[in-house]
Structures are given as structure tokens and as C-alpha cells.
Design an enzyme around this catalytic site. Structure first.
Site, PDB file in Angstrom:
ATOM      1  N   LYS A 131       0.790  -1.136   0.088  1.00 46.73           N
ATOM      2  CA  LYS A 131       0.059   0.133   0.072  1.00 46.73           C
ATOM      3  C   LYS A 131       0.924   1.300   0.021  1.00 46.73           C
ATOM      4  O   LYS A 131       0.528   2.397  -0.815  1.00 46.73           O
ATOM      5  CB  LYS A 131      -1.005   0.177   1.282  1.00 46.73           C
ATOM      6  CG  LYS A 131      -2.368  -0.710   1.138  1.00 46.73           C
ATOM      7  CD  LYS A 131      -3.094  -0.814   2.201  1.00 46.73           C
ATOM      8  CE  LYS A 131      -4.306  -1.640   1.866  1.00 46.73           C
ATOM      9  NZ  LYS A 131      -5.199  -1.655   2.986  1.00 46.73           N
ATOM     10  N   ASN A 139      -5.082   1.752  -2.107  1.00 45.88           N
ATOM     11  CA  ASN A 139      -5.429   0.419  -1.918  1.00 45.88           C
ATOM     12  C   ASN A 139      -6.284   0.230  -3.320  1.00 45.88           C
ATOM     13  O   ASN A 139      -6.851  -0.872  -3.484  1.00 45.88           O
ATOM     14  CB  ASN A 139      -6.625   0.343  -0.888  1.00 45.88           C
ATOM     15  CG  ASN A 139      -8.097   0.890  -0.886  1.00 45.88           C
ATOM     16  OD1 ASN A 139      -7.905   1.782  -1.603  1.00 45.88           O
ATOM     17  ND2 ASN A 139      -8.890   0.241  -0.087  1.00 45.88           N
ATOM     18  N   ASP A 199     -10.287   2.804   1.766  1.00 45.18           N
ATOM     19  CA  ASP A 199     -10.705   2.059   3.200  1.00 45.18           C
ATOM     20  C   ASP A 199     -11.691   3.069   3.921  1.00 45.18           C
ATOM     21  O   ASP A 199     -12.514   2.544   4.621  1.00 45.18           O
ATOM     22  CB  ASP A 199      -9.447   1.697   3.829  1.00 45.18           C
ATOM     23  CG  ASP A 199      -8.903   0.479   3.394  1.00 45.18           C
ATOM     24  OD1 ASP A 199      -9.689  -0.575   2.823  1.00 45.18           O
ATOM     25  OD2 ASP A 199      -7.615   0.270   3.509  1.00 45.18           O
ATOM     26  N   GLY A 215      -6.962   2.384  17.910  1.00 46.41           N
ATOM     27  CA  GLY A 215      -6.106   1.904  16.876  1.00 46.41           C
ATOM     28  C   GLY A 215      -5.400   3.161  16.025  1.00 46.41           C
ATOM     29  O   GLY A 215      -6.060   3.877  16.208  1.00 46.41           O
ATOM     30  N   ALA A 216      -3.996   2.835  15.809  1.00 53.94           N
ATOM     31  CA  ALA A 216      -3.577   3.793  14.831  1.00 53.94           C
ATOM     32  C   ALA A 216      -2.603   3.113  13.621  1.00 53.94           C
ATOM     33  O   ALA A 216      -1.834   3.962  13.214  1.00 53.94           O
ATOM     34  CB  ALA A 216      -2.553   4.673  15.786  1.00 53.94           C
ATOM     35  N   ALA A 244      -5.460   0.833   8.729  1.00 49.60           N
ATOM     36  CA  ALA A 244      -6.817   0.856   8.698  1.00 49.60           C
ATOM     37  C   ALA A 244      -7.334   2.133   9.512  1.00 49.60           C
ATOM     38  O   ALA A 244      -8.064   2.790   9.313  1.00 49.60           O
ATOM     39  CB  ALA A 244      -7.362  -0.630   9.140  1.00 49.60           C
TER      40      ALA A 244
HETATM   41  P1  NDP Z   1      -1.727  -2.584  11.670  1.00 50.54           P
HETATM   42  O1  NDP Z   1      -0.617  -3.558  11.913  1.00 50.54           O
HETATM   43  O2  NDP Z   1      -1.412  -1.319  10.708  1.00 50.54           O
HETATM   44  O3  NDP Z   1      -2.374  -1.940  13.059  1.00 50.54           O
HETATM   45  C1  NDP Z   1      -2.644  -2.699  14.209  1.00 50.54           C
HETATM   46  C2  NDP Z   1      -2.974  -1.825  15.263  1.00 50.54           C
HETATM   47  O4  NDP Z   1      -3.509  -2.854  16.215  1.00 50.54           O
HETATM   48  C3  NDP Z   1      -2.351  -1.060  15.780  1.00 50.54           C
HETATM   49  O5  NDP Z   1      -3.025   0.306  16.422  1.00 50.54           O
HETATM   50  C4  NDP Z   1      -1.698  -1.844  17.104  1.00 50.54           C
HETATM   51  O6  NDP Z   1      -1.087  -0.893  18.061  1.00 50.54           O
HETATM   52  C5  NDP Z   1      -2.690  -2.502  17.552  1.00 50.54           C
HETATM   53  N1  NDP Z   1      -2.618  -3.735  18.342  1.00 50.54           N
HETATM   54  C6  NDP Z   1      -1.781  -4.863  17.899  1.00 50.54           C
HETATM   55  N2  NDP Z   1      -1.586  -5.757  18.759  1.00 50.54           N
HETATM   56  C7  NDP Z   1      -2.088  -4.995  20.058  1.00 50.54           C
HETATM   57  C8  NDP Z   1      -1.881  -5.638  21.248  1.00 50.54           C
HETATM   58  N3  NDP Z   1      -1.522  -6.677  21.641  1.00 50.54           N
HETATM   59  N4  NDP Z   1      -2.682  -4.611  22.086  1.00 50.54           N
HETATM   60  C9  NDP Z   1      -3.087  -3.591  21.953  1.00 50.54           C
HETATM   61  N5  NDP Z   1      -3.228  -2.995  20.539  1.00 50.54           N
HETATM   62  C10 NDP Z   1      -2.587  -3.913  19.526  1.00 50.54           C
HETATM   63  O7  NDP Z   1      -3.056  -3.352  10.960  1.00 50.54           O
HETATM   64  P2  NDP Z   1      -4.221  -2.689  10.103  1.00 50.54           P
HETATM   65  O8  NDP Z   1      -4.302  -1.130  10.523  1.00 50.54           O
HETATM   66  O9  NDP Z   1      -3.884  -2.899   8.685  1.00 50.54           O
HETATM   67  O10 NDP Z   1      -5.436  -3.725  10.504  1.00 50.54           O
HETATM   68  C11 NDP Z   1      -6.126  -3.597  11.837  1.00 50.54           C
HETATM   69  C12 NDP Z   1      -7.316  -4.385  11.746  1.00 50.54           C
HETATM   70  O11 NDP Z   1      -8.215  -4.031  10.902  1.00 50.54           O
HETATM   71  C13 NDP Z   1      -7.152  -5.918  11.514  1.00 50.54           C
HETATM   72  O12 NDP Z   1      -7.831  -6.598  12.378  1.00 50.54           O
HETATM   73  C14 NDP Z   1      -7.259  -6.020   9.948  1.00 50.54           C
HETATM   74  O13 NDP Z   1      -7.843  -7.142   9.619  1.00 50.54           O
HETATM   75  C15 NDP Z   1      -8.668  -4.955  10.070  1.00 50.54           C
HETATM   76  N6  NDP Z   1      -8.916  -4.306   8.683  1.00 50.54           N
HETATM   77  C16 NDP Z   1      -9.905  -4.609   8.335  1.00 50.54           C
HETATM   78  C17 NDP Z   1     -10.538  -3.849   7.137  1.00 50.54           C
HETATM   79  C18 NDP Z   1     -12.020  -4.106   6.412  1.00 50.54           C
HETATM   80  O14 NDP Z   1     -12.208  -3.677   5.184  1.00 50.54           O
HETATM   81  N7  NDP Z   1     -12.967  -4.650   7.196  1.00 50.54           N
HETATM   82  C19 NDP Z   1      -9.567  -3.318   6.135  1.00 50.54           C
HETATM   83  C20 NDP Z   1      -8.198  -3.166   6.911  1.00 50.54           C
HETATM   84  C21 NDP Z   1      -7.989  -3.784   8.070  1.00 50.54           C
HETATM   85  P3  NDP Z   1       0.234  -0.258  18.061  1.00 50.54           P
HETATM   86  O15 NDP Z   1       0.191   1.032  17.170  1.00 50.54           O
HETATM   87  O16 NDP Z   1       0.288   0.307  19.460  1.00 50.54           O
HETATM   88  O17 NDP Z   1       1.093  -1.443  17.580  1.00 50.54           O
END
Ligand code: NDP
Length: 279
Positions: A69, A90, A105, A130-131, A134
Site C-alpha cells: 500500500k 488500496n 478504506d 488503533g492507529a 486501517a
Molecule cells: P496494523 O498492523 O497497521 O495496526 C494494528 C493496530 O492494532 C495498531 O493500532 C496496534 O497498536 C494494534 N495492536 C496490535 N496488537 C495489539 C495488542 N496486543 N494490544 C493492543 N493493541 C494492539 O494493522 P491494520 O491497521 O492494517 O489492521 C487493523 C485491523 O483492521 C485488523 O484486524 C484488520 O484485519 C482490520 N482491517 C479490516 C478492514 C476491513 O475492510 N474490514 C480493512 C483493513 C484492516 P500499536 O500501534 O501500538 O502497535
């Protein structure tokens, strides 16, 4: 298929489990379009090859997923304002001979809340957990849709700050400590989980404790499983809920419209995803 069949594709790695072919082929069939959608495994570092192939083979449109992406954003002729703000693409589409990179998205998330759930974002107080990629798309789009407030909660504060800045003047960061024990029924209208907490094979736990009060609308971007523990808690508390399927279909619907110039058959697209995930 014939020699005239238009071809669109998704690029990413891994790609075997992508739902994009299911969604888009269902849409092409529903509309009676002579189009086909295929998946190509393209790994990190190979985005330029995919873009060159798109040009030379005359692909009519493409979806882009992990890990490309960001990489692909630097390879197109033009970026939409949203793709430029997020530095992530995307969706690739043609405007005459110009290859445009978009990010649909966030528009998908807005579609899910406003059109699928029937809840207006304008004037709403929204909390986004989240940050990551997505979350950034969702934060930008809900701010653009007129949210009164976009509060970002995330494990790492530096990423939260960067993500909240995408919401401009209505964005701010809240610490998990600050929100602990909070009555979210009173504080927020909409809560969105954009972390991977609760995903199958992902980290365990919930993004926000809803036991002291739940916003009226709750969306979890996760669709594996179809209902996370967090979404179940919200539904039990009486919230209007959506899992990640409507957003997935919403982002695909915008891409479909960019490629074909026609309104997307969203019910067929939703039906195709639900049948696939139920099988
Ligand atoms: P990223 O890896 O970019 O971001 C992951 C996020 O989850 C970050 O905010 C991270 O926090 C947090 N996180 C991960 N592990 C933990 C933990 N153990 N405790 C607390 N926070 C945690 O992933 P994406 O943004 O690409 O995807 C995020 C979610 O969205 C996924 O579940 C994905 O499947 C879903 N998604 C759904 C879409 C849809 O169309 N429905 C499209 C895209 C994604 P930190 O910043 O602190 O690491």
C-alpha cells in the site's frame, strides 16, 4: 470470457485468502459486465513490476493490499487527496491515460456506518481504537464526514498522535488510563475498533471496556471471526453493530465505481462475502 473481457486484479502477499476476487466477480456477474477479477501474489519490493504489468497488459483496475500500500503510492501518475494524506493506496484506476492511486478504506468505513447501519457521522463523537493503516484511513474519513470529535486510543502513543493529526482540529488522543472505567454511552456516539485485538490468531483482549456504558453504534473492522468478543459485548448492551464485512464491501464498491463508472451492486457483494465466510 473472450478476447474482449476486461481484467482487474488485486496485488499483495499473501493473497490466497483475499476476498477481493469473490466480491468483484460477484459484482461483475450481477451487473452483467464482461469483466473478470484475478489475484496476483506480489511481494514487498515488487510494486513497480506490478504497476508496469498493469500498464503493459492493460488491466482496467486494481486493488492493492499488504505489503504494497505504501510502496505503490510512489509509483502512480497521480494520488487522490485521501491517498496522498495517508501515503497509502488500496485502489488503482485510470483517468484517461493517467494511473491514479486512491485509498477507499475510509470511504468504506463511512459507507458501513452511514449506509449500512443508517447512522449519520456528521456531528457525532467518535472514538477510534488503533492507529495502524486501517485506523488512519478511518480517522481521516470520519473527520471528513463531519464528526464533531475523533478520539484516538492506541497502545503506542506516538502512533496515536500521528493518527489523530489526520482528523485535524477535531482529533485528539486519549490514554487508556484516562478512559478506564468510563461510561462510553454518555461520552461517545460511535466506537470503532481498528486494532487487531480479537482477530483469529491475533492478540487477545478488547480494545475498550464497554461494561460501564456502550455507545449507541459500534463497529469492529475485524471479520475473522464474524463477531469478536467486543462486538458481542456491544450487541448485548443494545448497540447497533457492524463487523468488518460492510467496510470491506464499501471500499470495494467505491473501487468498482471508479473502474466501471457504474453504481456497485452492494447487496450482491455483501451476499458473496457472507456465503464465502459461512462456507
Ligand atoms: P496494523 O498492523 O497497521 O495496526 C494494528 C493496530 O492494532 C495498531 O493500532 C496496534 O497498536 C494494534 N495492536 C496490535 N496488537 C495489539 C495488542 N496486543 N494490544 C493492543 N493493541 C494492539 O494493522 P491494520 O491497521 O492494517 O489492521 C487493523 C485491523 O483492521 C485488523 O484486524 C484488520 O484485519 C482490520 N482491517 C479490516 C478492514 C476491513 O475492510 N474490514 C480493512 C483493513 C484492516 P500499536 O500501534 O501500538 O502497535
Amino acid at each position: 470470457m473472450t478476447a474482449r473481457t476486461a481484467v482487474a486484479a488485486v496485488f499483495g502477499d499473501p493473497i490466497e485468502h483475499s476476498l477481493s476476487p469473490i466480491i468483484h466477480n460477484a459484482a461483475f456477474n450481477a451487473m452483467g459486465l464482461d469483466w473478470v477479477f484475478v489475484a496476483h501474489r506480489v511481494g514487498a519490493g515488487h510494486a513497480a513490476d506490478a504497476v508496469a504489468a498493469m500498464r503493459s497488459l492493460g488491466l482496467r483496475g486494481a486493488s492493492v493490499t499488504m505489503p504494497l500500500k505504501h510502496e505503490i503510492a510512489g509509483l502512480v501518475d497521480e494520488l487522490t487527496p485521501m491517498a496522498s494524506r495517508l501515503a497509502a493506496v488500496n485502489c488503482l484506476f485510470w483517468r484517461d491515460d493517467t494511473l491514479v492511486g486512491d485509498n477507499t478504506d475510509g470511504a468504506g468505513a463511512v459507507w458501513a456506518v452511514e449506509r449500512h447501519l443508517g447512522v449519520s457521522i456528521a456531528g457525532a463523537r467518535v472514538v477510534v481504537c488503533g492507529a495502524g493503516g486501517a485506523a488512519r484511513a478511518v480517522i481521516s474519513a470520519v473527520a471528513e464526514a463531519g464528526a464533531a470529535e475523533v478520539v484516538v486510543v492506541n497502545r503506542s502513543t506516538d502512533r496515536a498522535n500521528s493518527a489523530a493529526s489526520l482528523a485535524g482540529g477535531v482529533g485528539r488522543v486519549a490514554g487508556l488510563d484516562e478512559l478506564a472505567g468510563g461510561d462510553f454511552a454518555g461520552a461517545f456516539d460511535i466506537a470503532i475498533n481498528a486494532t487487531s485485538l480479537g482477530m483469529i490468531d491475533g492478540p487477545k483482549g478488547v480494545p475498550l471496556d464497554l461494561t460501564h456504558g456502550c455507545p449507541g453504534t459500534v463497529m469492529d473492522l475485524i471479520y475473522h471471526p464474524l463477531e469478536t468478543e467486543w462486538l458481542l459485548a456491544a450487541r448485548t448492551a443494545g448497540a447497533r453493530v457492524a463487523n468488518g464485512v460492510p467496510m470491506l464491501v464499501g471500499q470495494a464498491a467505491v473501487a468498482f465505481e471508479r473502474w466501471t463508472g457504474q453504481s456497485a451492486p452492494v447487496e450482491s457483494m455483501l451476499g458473496a462475502v457472507h456465503s464465502e465466510l459461512a462456507s
